[in-house]
Motif scaffolding. Structure first.
Motif, PDB file in Angstrom:
ATOM      1  N   TRP A  76       0.836  -1.208   0.000  1.00 55.07           N
ATOM      2  CA  TRP A  76       0.000   0.000   0.000  1.00 55.07           C
ATOM      3  C   TRP A  76       0.858   1.241   0.000  1.00 55.07           C
ATOM      4  O   TRP A  76       0.549   2.228  -0.665  1.00 55.07           O
ATOM      5  CB  TRP A  76      -0.937   0.001   1.205  1.00 55.07           C
ATOM      6  CG  TRP A  76      -2.058  -0.956   0.973  1.00 55.07           C
ATOM      7  CD1 TRP A  76      -2.213  -2.181   1.524  1.00 55.07           C
ATOM      8  CD2 TRP A  76      -3.155  -0.766   0.071  1.00 55.07           C
ATOM      9  NE1 TRP A  76      -3.335  -2.776   1.023  1.00 55.07           N
ATOM     10  CE2 TRP A  76      -3.928  -1.941   0.143  1.00 55.07           C
ATOM     11  CE3 TRP A  76      -3.548   0.253  -0.777  1.00 55.07           C
ATOM     12  CZ2 TRP A  76      -5.090  -2.096  -0.618  1.00 55.07           C
ATOM     13  CZ3 TRP A  76      -4.693   0.100  -1.527  1.00 55.07           C
ATOM     14  CH2 TRP A  76      -5.455  -1.059  -1.453  1.00 55.07           C
ATOM     15  N   MET A  79       2.045   1.757  -3.475  1.00 54.17           N
ATOM     16  CA  MET A  79       0.971   2.300  -4.311  1.00 54.17           C
ATOM     17  C   MET A  79       0.809   3.801  -4.089  1.00 54.17           C
ATOM     18  O   MET A  79       0.818   4.599  -5.017  1.00 54.17           O
ATOM     19  CB  MET A  79      -0.358   1.626  -3.951  1.00 54.17           C
ATOM     20  CG  MET A  79      -0.528   0.264  -4.551  1.00 54.17           C
ATOM     21  SD  MET A  79      -0.825   0.405  -6.305  1.00 54.17           S
ATOM     22  CE  MET A  79      -1.391  -1.223  -6.658  1.00 54.17           C
ATOM     23  N   PHE A  80       0.662   4.162  -2.799  1.00 49.61           N
ATOM     24  CA  PHE A  80       0.399   5.568  -2.498  1.00 49.61           C
ATOM     25  C   PHE A  80       1.610   6.433  -2.782  1.00 49.61           C
ATOM     26  O   PHE A  80       1.472   7.588  -3.169  1.00 49.61           O
ATOM     27  CB  PHE A  80      -0.061   5.726  -1.043  1.00 49.61           C
ATOM     28  CG  PHE A  80      -1.514   5.462  -0.863  1.00 49.61           C
ATOM     29  CD1 PHE A  80      -2.445   6.441  -1.177  1.00 49.61           C
ATOM     30  CD2 PHE A  80      -1.966   4.241  -0.406  1.00 49.61           C
ATOM     31  CE1 PHE A  80      -3.790   6.200  -1.040  1.00 49.61           C
ATOM     32  CE2 PHE A  80      -3.319   3.997  -0.273  1.00 49.61           C
ATOM     33  CZ  PHE A  80      -4.232   4.970  -0.579  1.00 49.61           C
ATOM     34  N   ALA A  82       3.723   6.088  -5.228  1.00 49.37           N
ATOM     35  CA  ALA A  82       3.727   6.397  -6.654  1.00 49.37           C
ATOM     36  C   ALA A  82       2.665   7.444  -6.970  1.00 49.37           C
ATOM     37  O   ALA A  82       2.891   8.398  -7.718  1.00 49.37           O
ATOM     38  CB  ALA A  82       3.461   5.134  -7.461  1.00 49.37           C
ATOM     39  N   PHE A  83       1.497   7.278  -6.352  1.00 52.34           N
ATOM     40  CA  PHE A  83       0.396   8.191  -6.625  1.00 52.34           C
ATOM     41  C   PHE A  83       0.703   9.607  -6.146  1.00 52.34           C
ATOM     42  O   PHE A  83       0.562  10.584  -6.882  1.00 52.34           O
ATOM     43  CB  PHE A  83      -0.869   7.662  -5.950  1.00 52.34           C
ATOM     44  CG  PHE A  83      -2.000   8.635  -5.966  1.00 52.34           C
ATOM     45  CD1 PHE A  83      -2.568   9.014  -7.166  1.00 52.34           C
ATOM     46  CD2 PHE A  83      -2.488   9.178  -4.794  1.00 52.34           C
ATOM     47  CE1 PHE A  83      -3.614   9.913  -7.193  1.00 52.34           C
ATOM     48  CE2 PHE A  83      -3.531  10.079  -4.817  1.00 52.34           C
ATOM     49  CZ  PHE A  83      -4.087  10.448  -6.011  1.00 52.34           C
ATOM     50  N   PHE A  84       1.174   9.715  -4.899  1.00 52.70           N
ATOM     51  CA  PHE A  84       1.434  11.054  -4.365  1.00 52.70           C
ATOM     52  C   PHE A  84       2.627  11.703  -5.042  1.00 52.70           C
ATOM     53  O   PHE A  84       2.680  12.931  -5.170  1.00 52.70           O
ATOM     54  CB  PHE A  84       1.631  11.003  -2.851  1.00 52.70           C
ATOM     55  CG  PHE A  84       0.346  11.017  -2.101  1.00 52.70           C
ATOM     56  CD1 PHE A  84      -0.480  12.130  -2.155  1.00 52.70           C
ATOM     57  CD2 PHE A  84      -0.070   9.929  -1.369  1.00 52.70           C
ATOM     58  CE1 PHE A  84      -1.677  12.145  -1.488  1.00 52.70           C
ATOM     59  CE2 PHE A  84      -1.275   9.944  -0.697  1.00 52.70           C
ATOM     60  CZ  PHE A  84      -2.080  11.044  -0.759  1.00 52.70           C
ATOM     61  N   LEU A  86       3.158  11.568  -8.103  1.00 53.66           N
ATOM     62  CA  LEU A  86       2.545  12.180  -9.272  1.00 53.66           C
ATOM     63  C   LEU A  86       1.863  13.493  -8.894  1.00 53.66           C
ATOM     64  O   LEU A  86       2.068  14.529  -9.528  1.00 53.66           O
ATOM     65  CB  LEU A  86       1.516  11.203  -9.851  1.00 53.66           C
ATOM     66  CG  LEU A  86       1.384  11.119 -11.351  1.00 53.66           C
ATOM     67  CD1 LEU A  86       2.707  10.686 -11.937  1.00 53.66           C
ATOM     68  CD2 LEU A  86       0.316  10.108 -11.702  1.00 53.66           C
TER      69      LEU A  86
ATOM     70  N   ASN B  41      -6.947   7.914  -8.952  1.00 56.61           N
ATOM     71  CA  ASN B  41      -7.076   6.753  -8.093  1.00 56.61           C
ATOM     72  C   ASN B  41      -5.740   6.025  -8.037  1.00 56.61           C
ATOM     73  O   ASN B  41      -5.224   5.607  -9.063  1.00 56.61           O
ATOM     74  CB  ASN B  41      -8.155   5.852  -8.701  1.00 56.61           C
ATOM     75  CG  ASN B  41      -8.480   4.689  -7.809  1.00 56.61           C
ATOM     76  OD1 ASN B  41      -7.659   4.282  -6.988  1.00 56.61           O
ATOM     77  ND2 ASN B  41      -9.656   4.152  -7.962  1.00 56.61           N
ATOM     78  N   PRO B  42      -5.168   5.862  -6.834  1.00 56.80           N
ATOM     79  CA  PRO B  42      -3.823   5.295  -6.772  1.00 56.80           C
ATOM     80  C   PRO B  42      -3.715   3.921  -7.420  1.00 56.80           C
ATOM     81  O   PRO B  42      -2.685   3.570  -7.979  1.00 56.80           O
ATOM     82  CB  PRO B  42      -3.534   5.216  -5.272  1.00 56.80           C
ATOM     83  CG  PRO B  42      -4.707   5.727  -4.569  1.00 56.80           C
ATOM     84  CD  PRO B  42      -5.670   6.281  -5.538  1.00 56.80           C
ATOM     85  N   VAL B  43      -4.783   3.123  -7.331  1.00 59.27           N
ATOM     86  CA  VAL B  43      -4.687   1.760  -7.851  1.00 59.27           C
ATOM     87  C   VAL B  43      -4.660   1.762  -9.379  1.00 59.27           C
ATOM     88  O   VAL B  43      -3.998   0.940 -10.001  1.00 59.27           O
ATOM     89  CB  VAL B  43      -5.854   0.906  -7.321  1.00 59.27           C
ATOM     90  CG1 VAL B  43      -5.698  -0.542  -7.768  1.00 59.27           C
ATOM     91  CG2 VAL B  43      -5.900   0.969  -5.809  1.00 59.27           C
ATOM     92  N   THR B  45      -3.776   4.409 -11.356  1.00 52.37           N
ATOM     93  CA  THR B  45      -2.946   5.442 -11.972  1.00 52.37           C
ATOM     94  C   THR B  45      -2.180   4.909 -13.174  1.00 52.37           C
ATOM     95  O   THR B  45      -2.063   5.569 -14.199  1.00 52.37           O
ATOM     96  CB  THR B  45      -1.929   5.984 -10.964  1.00 52.37           C
ATOM     97  OG1 THR B  45      -2.621   6.415  -9.827  1.00 52.37           O
ATOM     98  CG2 THR B  45      -1.155   7.136 -11.538  1.00 52.37           C
TER      99      THR B  45
END
Lengths: 234, 203
Positions: A76, A79-80, A82-84, A86, B41-43, B45
């Motif tokens: 998790w 995942m987060f 990579a997302f944050f 961005l 959505n992080p999943v 992306t």
């Protein structure tokens, strides 16, 4: 406080520095400082509400991402992260370009781009594009109303129950309107002499003044600091 | 002006430039609006290019059908790329869009901008541009993530990453994007035949 007038070229330069800083910056703290600097620039340029709101939103986002990264582990966290990553890379530049577009008229942009010796085949489409983006949303509202009157539902549900119909009903009017606008706009601009091969003159005068040099210098210094903190090489 | 229409080697006139500008705006919005639901959505992306590829096909195909000259797709790609970079997307997306536009322009030019299959291929190339970020990500996932964690990477974290990021994801993203872009181009071709050619707004 009276808004300070910045040269459009300064804004383009600052945006460039923002992009470079977010690309090379090593830590989230630097991003926070950068966003703060952008907010100050926004305040100077007269975008008070935008600057304050943007800074507050970024503060909240910054806190949340720190919290999430500390409390999560394993997949998790990956995942987060990579997302944050961005989001944090996008946010400062998005805010800067928002300020830039909000505080500059299209004609000022055009003058600046011609001064930068951009070719006409880029400047004209660019100016038209900037002007047309808000019009698309306006058109979309009208099309939605018209669709409702003719019993077509412009919604996700309609997309599944009646896909080809919905797709046609969205694309056809939108693109018809676009091509009609293109025809009308080109007639109007040819009538106003856009095909004149001579260099374009303008009533708007743009100069590099003290405030421009200062702003560029501050952002350049910040960029240098970012590079130095990162280890000094690109 | 009208004498030049249909001649693929002619230079772009003002009308073509304005048409290109307007359709670039639509194309950019299509790429953006399609990408947002995946991007936030992080999943999902990583599957953002799928959404981007879905909507733009009819728009680019109509642009090609309206201009039919060298340069229109290139300008559309470059402008979308510039705006993507300006709103802070990763530079690889902007570069990808611009490159996709330039190569796509040449490919559509082979068929004199009249071969729908080649035109669709041009669209596929433009939409592959938005996978640029992920190519960068998979080239070096660790540095991308250490940036987020301020260098506080644990041993377990690196293990999870290498177990999770996942050689198979990049081909899936690329192939999926190509397929979805082809589908979008197919819809665009149908729409052009059914509606726009009859209405007489193609050149």
């Amino acid at each position: 406080m009276k808004a300070v007038k910045f040269d459009p070229r300064t804004k383009i330069a600052l945006l460039l520095f923002c992009i470079l800083c977010t690309t090379f910056s090593g830590t989230l703290e630097l991003q926070l400082i950068l966003t703060f600097m952008i907010a100050v620039f926004g305040l100077l340029a007269g975008k008070y509400k935008y600057a304050v709101l943007g800074l507050v939103c970024y503060g909240v986002l910054w806190g949340t991402s720190q919290l999430i990264l500390q409390s999560l582990t394993g997949i998790w966290q990956a995942m987060f992260a990579a997302f944050f990553a961005l989001v944090h890379k996008v946010y400062p530049c998005g805010m800067m370009s928002g300020i830039m577009i909000g505080s500059t008229k299209i004609s000022e942009f055009m003058v600046a781009l011609y001064r930068l010796h951009m070719p006409r085949s880029i400047v004209i489409p660019f100016a038209v594009m900037m002007r047309y983006v808000p019009v698309v949303f306006e058109d979309w509202q009208y099309i939605k109303d018209a669709m409702k009157m003719r019993d077509v539902t412009p919604s996700i549900k309609g997309l599944f129950t009646n896909p080809s119909m919905t797709v046609e009903c969205v694309y056809v009017p939108l693109m018809m309107a676009a091509s009609k606008t293109a025809d009308e706009l080109s007639i109007a601009s040819v009538a106003r002499g856009i095909e004149n091969p001579n260099p374009r003159s303008s009533l708007i005068e743009i100069h590099f003044c003290v405030q421009d040099w200062l702003a560029v210098f501050v952002f350049l210094a910040f960029f240098m600091t970012t590079l130095a903190l990162r280890g000094g090489f690109i | 002006m009208s004498k030049q229409a249909g001649n693929a080697t002619a230079k772009l006139n003002v009308k073509d430039l304005i048409t290109t500008g307007i359709f670039s705006a639509l194309l950019f919005l299509a790429l953006l609006i399609g990408g947002i639901p995946f991007g936030i959505n992080p999943v999902t992306t990583f599957y953002m290019p799928f959404g981007s590829a879905l909507l733009g096909g009819p728009i680019l195909l109509l642009l090609i059908a309206k201009v039919r000259k060298r340069g229109a797709v290139m300008i559309a790609g470059i402008l979308s790329g510039i705006i993507f970079i300006a709103i802070g997307m990763h530079w690889a997306i902007g570069l990808g869009c611009a490159l996709g536009g330039i190569i796509g322009d040449f490919i559509a030019g082979i068929g004199k901008f009249k071969n729908m299959k080649l035109n669709t291929l041009a669209y596929v190339l433009v939409s592959l541009g938005s996978t640029g970020t992920f190519i960068c990500y998979f080239a070096d996932p660790q540095s991308w993530n250490t940036y987020m964690l301020n260098g506080k990477t644990s041993e377990g974290y690196i293990q999870t990453m290498s177990a999770n990021a996942q050689g198979w994801m990049l081909p899936v993203i690329l192939i999926g994007t190509v397929l979805i872009a082809c589908f979008s181009g197919f819809v665009g071709t149908k729409l052009l035949k059914k509606q726009f050619e009859k209405a007489g707004i193609t050149a």
